[in-house]
Structure formats: structure tokens, C-alpha cells
Design a protein around this motif. Structure first.
Motif, mmCIF file in Angstrom:
data_model
loop_
_atom_site.group_PDB
_atom_site.id
_atom_site.type_symbol
_atom_site.label_atom_id
_atom_site.label_comp_id
_atom_site.label_asym_id
_atom_site.label_seq_id
_atom_site.Cartn_x
_atom_site.Cartn_y
_atom_site.Cartn_z
ATOM 1 N N TRP A 138 41.750 41.817 44.638
ATOM 2 C CA TRP A 138 42.319 40.835 43.707
ATOM 3 C C TRP A 138 43.832 40.957 43.627
ATOM 4 O O TRP A 138 44.548 39.956 43.539
ATOM 5 N N LEU A 139 44.350 42.193 43.698
ATOM 6 C CA LEU A 139 45.792 42.395 43.618
ATOM 7 C C LEU A 139 46.478 41.871 44.879
ATOM 8 O O LEU A 139 47.551 41.243 44.804
ATOM 9 N N LEU A 140 45.868 42.103 46.035
ATOM 10 C CA LEU A 140 46.456 41.608 47.284
ATOM 11 C C LEU A 140 46.496 40.082 47.312
ATOM 12 O O LEU A 140 47.485 39.492 47.768
ATOM 13 N N ARG A 141 45.431 39.440 46.806
ATOM 14 C CA ARG A 141 45.416 37.973 46.791
ATOM 15 C C ARG A 141 46.501 37.402 45.888
ATOM 16 O O ARG A 141 47.207 36.454 46.254
ATOM 17 N N ILE A 142 46.661 37.991 44.704
ATOM 18 C CA ILE A 142 47.693 37.491 43.782
ATOM 19 C C ILE A 142 49.085 37.770 44.335
ATOM 20 O O ILE A 142 50.002 36.944 44.210
ATOM 21 N N LEU A 187 60.833 22.747 40.736
ATOM 22 C CA LEU A 187 61.352 24.114 40.675
ATOM 23 C C LEU A 187 60.927 24.789 39.372
ATOM 24 O O LEU A 187 60.517 25.958 39.364
ATOM 25 N N LYS A 188 61.009 24.054 38.263
ATOM 26 C CA LYS A 188 60.599 24.595 36.966
ATOM 27 C C LYS A 188 59.107 24.921 36.975
ATOM 28 O O LYS A 188 58.674 25.962 36.458
ATOM 29 N N SER A 189 58.300 24.016 37.597
ATOM 30 C CA SER A 189 56.864 24.255 37.670
ATOM 31 C C SER A 189 56.554 25.504 38.495
ATOM 32 O O SER A 189 55.678 26.309 38.131
ATOM 33 N N LYS A 190 57.290 25.700 39.590
ATOM 34 C CA LYS A 190 57.065 26.865 40.429
ATOM 35 C C LYS A 190 57.446 28.158 39.712
ATOM 36 O O LYS A 190 56.774 29.197 39.857
ATOM 37 N N LYS A 191 58.525 28.106 38.936
ATOM 38 C CA LYS A 191 58.917 29.304 38.181
ATOM 39 C C LYS A 191 57.864 29.639 37.120
ATOM 40 O O LYS A 191 57.560 30.824 36.883
ATOM 41 N N MET A 192 57.305 28.609 36.482
ATOM 42 C CA MET A 192 56.240 28.852 35.502
ATOM 43 C C MET A 192 54.996 29.430 36.193
ATOM 44 O O MET A 192 54.327 30.317 35.638
ATOM 45 N N GLU A 193 54.690 28.932 37.390
ATOM 46 C CA GLU A 193 53.549 29.482 38.141
ATOM 47 C C GLU A 193 53.793 30.937 38.504
ATOM 48 O O GLU A 193 52.870 31.772 38.455
ATOM 49 N N LEU A 194 55.033 31.265 38.842
ATOM 50 C CA LEU A 194 55.380 32.649 39.167
ATOM 51 C C LEU A 194 55.193 33.556 37.958
ATOM 52 O O LEU A 194 54.648 34.662 38.062
ATOM 53 N N LEU A 195 55.622 33.090 36.794
ATOM 54 C CA LEU A 195 55.442 33.873 35.568
ATOM 55 C C LEU A 195 53.959 34.049 35.245
ATOM 56 O O LEU A 195 53.528 35.122 34.803
ATOM 57 N N ALA A 196 53.175 32.984 35.456
ATOM 58 C CA ALA A 196 51.744 33.063 35.159
ATOM 59 C C ALA A 196 51.044 34.074 36.068
ATOM 60 O O ALA A 196 50.187 34.851 35.613
ATOM 61 N N LEU A 197 51.393 34.076 37.357
ATOM 62 C CA LEU A 197 50.785 35.033 38.279
ATOM 63 C C LEU A 197 51.184 36.463 37.945
ATOM 64 O O LEU A 197 50.351 37.379 38.001
ATOM 65 N N ARG A 202 49.633 41.783 35.178
ATOM 66 C CA ARG A 202 49.778 42.701 34.029
ATOM 67 C C ARG A 202 48.508 42.722 33.192
ATOM 68 O O ARG A 202 48.075 43.794 32.728
ATOM 69 N N ARG A 203 47.907 41.545 32.997
ATOM 70 C CA ARG A 203 46.693 41.484 32.184
ATOM 71 C C ARG A 203 45.546 42.229 32.849
ATOM 72 O O ARG A 203 44.808 42.968 32.194
ATOM 73 N N TYR A 204 45.393 42.058 34.155
ATOM 74 C CA TYR A 204 44.336 42.763 34.874
ATOM 75 C C TYR A 204 44.560 44.275 34.837
ATOM 76 O O TYR A 204 43.617 45.049 34.635
ATOM 77 N N LYS A 205 45.801 44.694 35.060
ATOM 78 C CA LYS A 205 46.096 46.129 35.038
ATOM 79 C C LYS A 205 45.869 46.724 33.653
ATOM 80 O O LYS A 205 45.361 47.846 33.522
ATOM 81 N N ASP A 206 46.255 45.981 32.606
ATOM 82 C CA ASP A 206 46.009 46.465 31.241
ATOM 83 C C ASP A 206 44.511 46.586 30.973
ATOM 84 O O ASP A 206 44.063 47.531 30.304
ATOM 85 N N ASN A 207 43.741 45.637 31.486
ATOM 86 C CA ASN A 207 42.290 45.682 31.296
ATOM 87 C C ASN A 207 41.690 46.892 32.006
ATOM 88 O O ASN A 207 40.837 47.604 31.454
ATOM 89 N N ILE A 208 42.153 47.155 33.234
ATOM 90 C CA ILE A 208 41.652 48.323 33.976
ATOM 91 C C ILE A 208 42.064 49.619 33.276
ATOM 92 O O ILE A 208 41.261 50.552 33.143
ATOM 93 N N LYS A 209 43.299 49.669 32.797
ATOM 94 C CA LYS A 209 43.774 50.861 32.093
ATOM 95 C C LYS A 209 42.969 51.098 30.821
ATOM 96 O O LYS A 209 42.627 52.232 30.477
ATOM 97 N N ARG A 210 42.633 50.003 30.123
ATOM 98 C CA ARG A 210 41.843 50.131 28.901
ATOM 99 C C ARG A 210 40.461 50.694 29.196
ATOM 100 O O ARG A 210 39.959 51.571 28.483
ATOM 101 N N LYS A 211 39.835 50.212 30.270
ATOM 102 C CA LYS A 211 38.525 50.733 30.645
ATOM 103 C C LYS A 211 38.597 52.201 31.052
ATOM 104 O O LYS A 211 37.721 53.003 30.704
ATOM 105 N N GLN A 212 39.659 52.567 31.794
ATOM 106 C CA GLN A 212 39.811 53.972 32.189
ATOM 107 C C GLN A 212 40.031 54.872 30.978
ATOM 108 O O GLN A 212 39.500 55.985 30.921
ATOM 109 N N GLN A 213 40.795 54.386 30.004
ATOM 110 C CA GLN A 213 41.018 55.188 28.800
ATOM 111 C C GLN A 213 39.736 55.339 27.993
ATOM 112 O O GLN A 213 39.467 56.415 27.439
#
Length: 350
Positions: A117-121, A162-172, A177-188
Motif C-alpha cells: 500500500w505504501l509503494l502504491r501511494i 495546479l491547485k487541484s493537483k496540490k490538493m491531491e498531493l496533500l491528500a495522498l 500519515r493516517r495509515y502509519k498512525d493506524n499501524i502504530k496504534r495497533k502496534q502499541q
């Protein structure tokens, strides 16, 4: 016979379906293991991508074959041969499971990779960044129509895209970050259930900057620890040893300890599966699962306890890893040494 050649041969011809098929490939890998020094073995991977049921089935298959293999070996089994057999059997299990047991020369087998999932994103982020860079260049050049990836006809459309692409970049980026936080929460949560003390300790440990620029050199580390452990020192007795001996002179000496199969299995159960391996590259998981070796190991450890045999000196060698502490990481005293001993050494101390 070279160990790498044995592994490559097994990867091509891994037709092992019954315990009777194990003896020949196991002996081939064992010869390759015996040709290497204890500290020169390739580091075995952790089979995270192998389903647990398949791994258990393959371990049982190799374990049954090893029982037949041990019938043809002279007893008592030595500690060194038991260690080599454990490593060879672990290699065989990984090969039968369809994974390369270690990183072979000329390939990327065994290399740890990021999750899918990380490689795809990350690939999506890379493509979006290219679009943002091209759009910015084309807008600055005053000719947005050069950007043929999207139907852009005016500067306003290019700016909106250009604005739409920057928003897409922020979303990705936020998704990672959300996925990593979720994995960290499960590990904790898992760490809290298994070991609360270690969990709270990890919360109080801040991530330190461990770049090559901040790490002390090997010479500085050697000089620092040599100054602590290599300098002779004298102990002032002041009669305290004699007083302690007099106070406990009526205590009866302890009887010779006997390692029963029940105590042995209890010690086996205490070992964490995937604790870091020492110089022998064997994780406790393999010692726990290869029950065919347990009777021989019990006899070996009983003889060690009775001082009938002396373990080889290389089984006292350790692989030392330095962990950063607080403070200036360019100073050797701000690094904590952790030494990983061979698994059989830890096994005998339980």
C-alpha cells in the motif's frame, strides 16, 4: 558444497512432500552450513509473507524428517552440531515455503521492502509531483497548452488544475500519515497487552537523530569502552567475604539440578518467537518449533549443568548493537550497547 549453491539448488528442486524426502536436502544444506564460520552465516529472513498455517505445516514436515535424520547420527549430539542442524532445517523450511531464506549474491532475495500500500501511494505521489512541476513550468512560460496530459486551454484552467493537483498531493500525504498512525496504534495496543513495562518505556523514548554525521567513530567507541572494561582494578575486601561465609556456613549445599522434560518445555515456552538473532543467525522460533532436537538439547544442557562438557568459546560471542540515548550522540557515552548472544546460549540460561 557451498551453502549458497545448496540453497539455489533447493529453490529449483524443492520437491519435498513427505518426511522421508527431507533427509537428503537437509544433509546437503548441513554440509554447506558446516563450511561456514558461526559468524559468517547469512542472516535468515523473518517469513512475514508466509501464511501461518503453511509455515506450521512446513515446520512439521521438516521436523518429522529431522527425526528420521537424527536416527542415523551418532549420539550424544554435540552443541555445535545441534546448532548447525537448527540453521539447516530453518533454511529448508523457508525454501519449502517458497521464499528465499536469505539474500543471495546477484539478486534481491530476502531484502526487506516497504508494504504494497505504501509503494502504491508513493508512486501516485511521484506522478502528481511531476504534474505539479510541469504545470508550474508551463504557467511560468506563459503557454499552458504545452501541457498535453490534460485539456488545458487557458491560464485560469491551468491554475485551477495546479491547485487541484496540490490538493491531491496533500491528500495522498495525509493518507500515508493516517495509515502509519493506524499501524502504530495497533502496534502499541499489542505491546501494551504483551509487556506494559516495555510499552511505557517506549513512550518515554524519543526518536533521536542517528545520521552518520552524529554517530561516533569505531575508534572512539573502542577507546571509550576499553577504558571501562579493559582497565584492571582492585577490590577492597575488608573482611566482608569472610563474614558472609561465616554467616551462611550452616546452609546446606544445593542438590544437583535435574532438567526434566517439563522444565525444559516451560523454558522453551518463555522464548519470544522472533527475538533478534545473535551471531549464529538463529531466532528462538526455530529452536521452539524443531521439537525433534529437544531431547538431544535437554541432554546437552544437562551435561553442561553437570560440568561434564564445556561449550565451545564461539557460543559466547555476541553481536553488539548501539542504541541512542539522550544528549549529544557524537559522544560514545550517549550510546547504550545491547549484545545479542547466540540463541542456544540464551536458551541454556532460562
Amino acid at each position: 558444497m557451498d551453502l549458497e549453491w545448496s540453497i539455489r539448488h533447493l529453490c529449483i528442486n524443492r520437491k519435498i512432500t513427505t518426511p522421508g524426502d527431507v533427509a537428503r536436502p537437509l544433509s546437503g544444506v548441513l554440509v554447506g552450513v558446516q563450511s561456514l564460520q558461526l559468524t559468517g552465516r547469512p542472516r535468515l529472513i523473518v517469513p512475514r509473507k508466509v501464511p501461518s498455517r503453511a509455515l506450521s505445516s512446513n515446520v512439521a514436515l521438516v521436523n518429522g524428517g529431522m527425526r528420521l535424520f537424527l536416527l542415523g547420527l551418532p549420539l550424544p549430539l554435540s552443541l555445535e552440531l545441534a546448532n548447525q542442524l537448527t540453521y539447516a532445517a530453518a533454511v529448508l523450511v523457508l525454501v519449502v515455503s517458497g521464499v528465499a531464506p536469505c539474500r543471495l549474491s546477484g539478486g534481491d532475495h530476502g531484502r526487506e521492502t516497504a508494504p504494497g500500500w505504501l509503494l502504491r501511494i508513493q508512486r501516485k505521489i511521484e506522478n502528481v509531483r511531476k504534474d505539479v512541476s510541469r504545470l508550474t513550468s508551463f504557467i511560468q512560460a506563459g503557454n499552458p497548452r504545452l501541457f498535453t496530459r490534460y485539456p488545458v486551454k487557458s491560464s485560469d484552467e491551468a491554475a485551477a488544475l495546479l491547485k487541484s493537483k496540490k490538493m491531491e498531493l496533500l491528500a495522498l500525504s495525509a493518507r500515508i500519515r493516517r495509515y502509519k498512525d493506524n499501524i502504530k496504534r495497533k502496534q502499541q495496543n499489542q505491546a501494551f497487552r504483551e509487556n506494559e513495562r516495555q510499552f511505557y518505556h517506549s513512550l518515554g523514548t524519543q526518536e533521536a537523530d542517528c545520521s552518520d554525521q552524529t554517530r561516533p567513530g569505531m575508534g572512539a567507541l573502542h577507546d571509550f569502552w576499553s577504558g571501562i572494561w579493559s582497565e584492571p582494578f582492585s577490590v577492597s575486601r575488608h573482611g566482608w567475604i569472610e563474614r558472609e561465609a561465616l554467616a551462611y556456613q550452616d546452609v546446606q549445599p544445593q542438590e544437583d539440578a535435574v532438567i526434566t522434560p517439563e522444565l525444559f518445555q516451560l523454558a522453551v515456552g518463555r522464548l519470544p518467537h522472533w527475538r533478534a538473532a545473535g551471531p549464529d543467525s538463529i531466532r528462538p522460533f526455530w529452536l521452539k518449533k524443531f521439537s525433534a532436537l529437544h531431547p538431544a538439547l535437554l541432554r546437552i544442557f544437562q551435561r553442561l549443568l553437570d560440568s561434564e562438557v564445556v561449550p565451545p568459546p564461539r557460543f559466547s560471542l555476541g553481536a553488539t548493537v548501539l542504541l541512542p540515548k539522550k544528549g549529544d550522540l557524537s559522544k560514545p557515552q550517549n550510546w547504550r550497547p545491547i549484545t545479542c548472544l547466540p540463541s542456544m546460549n540464551n536458551f541454556s540460561h532460562l
